[in-house]
Write a protein that holds these residues in place. Sequence first.
Motif, short mmCIF file in Angstrom:
data_model
loop_
_atom_site.label_atom_id
_atom_site.label_comp_id
_atom_site.label_asym_id
_atom_site.label_seq_id
_atom_site.Cartn_x
_atom_site.Cartn_y
_atom_site.Cartn_z
N ASN A 189 0.81 -1.69 0.13
CA ASN A 189 -0.34 0.01 -0.35
C ASN A 189 0.47 1.17 -0.56
O ASN A 189 1.80 1.89 0.61
CB ASN A 189 -1.24 0.09 1.72
CG ASN A 189 -1.70 -0.73 1.47
OD1 ASN A 189 -3.21 -1.03 0.98
ND2 ASN A 189 -1.18 -2.34 1.72
N VAL A 190 0.74 2.26 -0.51
CA VAL A 190 1.43 3.28 -0.95
C VAL A 190 0.73 4.74 -0.74
O VAL A 190 -0.66 4.47 -1.31
CB VAL A 190 1.81 3.54 -2.58
CG1 VAL A 190 1.19 3.46 -3.64
CG2 VAL A 190 3.38 4.62 -2.59
N VAL A 191 0.94 5.23 0.02
CA VAL A 191 -0.02 6.94 0.24
C VAL A 191 1.04 7.56 -0.31
O VAL A 191 1.68 7.74 0.17
CB VAL A 191 0.74 7.24 2.03
CG1 VAL A 191 -1.04 8.01 1.94
CG2 VAL A 191 -0.89 5.48 2.15
N ALA B 81 4.44 -10.06 3.73
CA ALA B 81 3.68 -9.35 4.61
C ALA B 81 2.84 -8.17 4.32
O ALA B 81 2.73 -7.91 2.80
CB ALA B 81 4.91 -8.65 5.72
N GLN B 82 2.24 -7.56 5.20
CA GLN B 82 1.11 -5.88 4.16
C GLN B 82 2.88 -4.79 4.72
O GLN B 82 3.16 -4.72 5.80
CB GLN B 82 0.58 -5.81 5.14
CG GLN B 82 -0.43 -4.17 4.93
CD GLN B 82 -1.52 -4.09 5.88
OE1 GLN B 82 -1.09 -3.89 6.79
NE2 GLN B 82 -2.83 -3.74 5.17
N VAL B 83 2.55 -3.98 3.57
CA VAL B 83 3.47 -2.84 3.17
C VAL B 83 2.96 -1.76 3.20
O VAL B 83 1.95 -1.85 2.43
CB VAL B 83 4.55 -3.16 2.42
CG1 VAL B 83 5.35 -1.70 2.08
CG2 VAL B 83 5.18 -4.10 2.62
N ILE B 84 3.11 -0.69 4.15
CA ILE B 84 2.42 0.84 4.15
C ILE B 84 3.59 1.62 4.05
O ILE B 84 4.59 1.41 4.73
CB ILE B 84 1.43 1.26 5.21
CG1 ILE B 84 0.51 0.24 5.37
CG2 ILE B 84 0.74 1.46 5.08
CD1 ILE B 84 -0.53 0.63 7.04
N VAL B 85 3.27 2.45 2.78
CA VAL B 85 4.77 3.65 2.80
C VAL B 85 4.34 4.69 2.26
O VAL B 85 3.81 4.80 1.20
CB VAL B 85 6.06 2.76 1.43
CG1 VAL B 85 6.08 4.18 1.12
CG2 VAL B 85 6.26 1.04 1.73
N VAL B 86 4.53 5.46 2.85
CA VAL B 86 4.04 7.33 2.56
C VAL B 86 5.81 7.54 1.31
O VAL B 86 6.75 7.17 1.92
CB VAL B 86 4.92 8.46 3.92
CG1 VAL B 86 3.88 9.13 3.51
CG2 VAL B 86 3.15 7.55 4.51
N THR B 87 5.76 8.28 0.57
CA THR B 87 6.09 8.12 -0.30
C THR B 87 5.77 9.85 -1.39
O THR B 87 4.87 10.06 -1.62
CB THR B 87 6.83 7.07 -1.25
OG1 THR B 87 7.83 7.79 -2.23
CG2 THR B 87 5.70 7.10 -2.28
N HIS B 88 6.97 10.14 -2.21
CA HIS B 88 6.70 11.31 -2.96
C HIS B 88 7.71 11.20 -4.11
O HIS B 88 7.20 11.81 -5.54
CB HIS B 88 7.68 12.76 -2.60
CG HIS B 88 8.78 12.28 -2.41
ND1 HIS B 88 9.64 11.94 -1.28
CD2 HIS B 88 9.90 12.64 -3.01
CE1 HIS B 88 11.40 11.83 -0.93
NE2 HIS B 88 11.32 12.89 -2.37
N LEU B 89 7.87 9.55 -3.72
CA LEU B 89 9.33 9.11 -5.82
C LEU B 89 7.26 8.07 -6.30
O LEU B 89 7.13 7.37 -5.89
CB LEU B 89 9.74 8.29 -5.31
CG LEU B 89 11.46 9.40 -4.93
CD1 LEU B 89 11.88 8.55 -4.46
CD2 LEU B 89 11.60 9.96 -5.70
N PRO B 90 7.31 8.54 -7.49
CA PRO B 90 6.87 7.87 -8.01
C PRO B 90 7.60 6.61 -8.50
O PRO B 90 6.08 5.54 -8.77
CB PRO B 90 6.31 8.89 -9.48
CG PRO B 90 7.69 9.93 -9.46
CD PRO B 90 7.91 9.99 -8.25
N GLN C 115 -1.66 -1.21 -4.11
CA GLN C 115 -3.09 -0.18 -3.86
C GLN C 115 -2.38 1.21 -3.05
O GLN C 115 -1.66 1.49 -2.95
CB GLN C 115 -3.45 -0.81 -2.28
CG GLN C 115 -4.41 0.14 -2.35
CD GLN C 115 -6.31 -0.32 -1.52
OE1 GLN C 115 -7.00 -0.43 -3.12
NE2 GLN C 115 -6.43 0.18 -0.79
N HIS C 116 -3.36 2.30 -4.29
CA HIS C 116 -2.22 3.51 -4.24
C HIS C 116 -4.03 4.23 -3.70
O HIS C 116 -4.33 4.16 -4.08
CB HIS C 116 -2.27 3.58 -5.97
CG HIS C 116 -1.56 5.38 -5.28
ND1 HIS C 116 -0.72 5.65 -6.37
CD2 HIS C 116 -1.36 6.03 -4.95
CE1 HIS C 116 -0.08 6.48 -6.11
NE2 HIS C 116 -0.66 7.50 -5.30
N LEU C 117 -3.02 5.10 -2.25
CA LEU C 117 -3.33 5.30 -1.24
C LEU C 117 -3.76 7.58 -2.14
O LEU C 117 -2.18 7.15 -1.40
CB LEU C 117 -4.26 5.65 -0.25
CG LEU C 117 -4.09 3.61 0.02
CD1 LEU C 117 -4.53 3.87 1.77
CD2 LEU C 117 -6.37 3.96 -0.55
#
Length: 569
Positions: A25-27, A495-504, A512-514
């Motif tokens: 998941n990316v935010v 595993a479930q991965v949640i990442v906050v990023t500014h890189l496309p 999943q893209h939030l």
Amino acid sequence: MVDEVRIQGLGVIDEAVLDLSPGFNVVTGETGAGKTMVVTSLGLLFGGRADPRRVRPGADRASVEGRIVVDAGGRAAERVEEAGGELDDEHVLIVTRSVSAEGRSRAFLGGRSVPVSVLINLADDLIAVHGQSDQQRLLQSARQRGALDRYAGSALTKPMRAYTAAYQRHRQVTALLDELTTRARERAQEAEMLRFGLEEIEKVDPKDGEDVALAAEEERLGHADALRGAADTAHEALLGDAAAAFEAANVTNLLGQARNALDTVRDHDPELAALADRLAEAGYLVSDVGTDLASYAESVDADPARLAVVQERRAELTALIRKYGAAEGTVGAVLEWARASAARLTELEGDDDRIEELRAEHAELAGRLAAEAGELTAVRAAAAERFGAAVTAELTALMMPHARVEIAVTQAADYGPHGLDEVEVLLAPHPGSPALPLHKGASGGELSRVMLAIEVVFAGADPVPTFVFDEVDAGVGGKAAVEIGRRLARLARNAQVIVVTHLPQVAAFADQHLVVEKSDDGTVTSSGVTALDREGRVRELSRMLAGLEDSELGRAHAEELLELAARER
């Protein structure tokens, strides 16, 4: 796995719902939209510091509610049960955390109000957060040792089992020796006290129930005259005085007269005949009682000498009871104390032999312990070398080509449950720089990449359901960004991965893209979270690439990134 997070009144977020999926998941979102609040909300759910400054201006409180799917038979479910919480029928745990504008914090776990410390303990089994200020999980020494042990795998299983058995027995023997040797004076005093008590009881030689029998005898001897007089009076009233010159009225004579009166007419009425029979029975009974009274009166004898003996014996028994049977106040309790004390005295008197046996066993166990601990160290050292090389290789792909990771396996001062080894991950970020502990050897952005490399290498060895990365891509771009995305996707296989990023380049690899979107009415900024479809992802990646959502060049590049990521996944 975190299934859903509801956020209210946190930072710039008025109200938002994060529907998270398994996998990656990316935010993303514009600067100032509140991306970091996503990580902050997860931190609050798992015991993070409640900062009232994070409460949205104008709101009374900030609240976060999470739906977390847990293994019903796992350690996390046990912790929830221990805290009094419950899972729902689908093994979903509801965790709620609120922070008031005044700074008061409340936490609920599975429907039960709990201290924040419970959430912190629960986090160890459910989530690993890696951000600029949240590199807590693998910075813990115990975590590093435990993770290395799991990385070592089956090679460590047999020596660890042998060491654990030797260590536990060594502790037991050490504790027994300490008790027997350091408390020798106390034990000698205890033995002397027991001997004195047993000798005193043996001298008196009490019999079980003797105190009750003597109390009854003393009562009888002390009132012998009154008892005999009462028995004589009662006997005379029932049977009369045989020595009297004339027959006085007594119960037996009166009953006889009554029965004779009825016997003359009993044949005329069965009811009256039955009454006559009852009078006859009463006469027999009175006669028997009278006879027994006469025997009793003859048996009762005032015996001052015997009374004195009984009283003296009772005094001896009372003294024993006061000392050794006061809990129940009986001779039986005294005898029970004597039985228990004799067994304890036998144990104490055998201490010298026991000490010699324990010392011999202690020496043998010390040798075993040293040998087993040495084998553990050898296995760990080999695993540490493989681990350091693997993480260093990962860092090369993450644009830290000169960084070197080492695992220092050092010896503690004394044996512990897991051996003598202390394990610490060290980082040398540049050639010639010394290898330092992680929290000292890297900047925030470097530390995030080191943690990503470690988690990728540890994937499957140190399992945790959810990983959260914030600013893992700080200070990188281009090929390094693609490599970060690729490794996050690899980690998300297990595993479930949640990442906050500014890189496309990173966002393109997500399952999943939030996107965190903000609206501004001129006074208050309000942010919400939206899950993007394919077209939405192209627009968001184009914005991230070119700063323009509808740039043809940006869209083409975004499509290319998504296709590349799809092939990699």
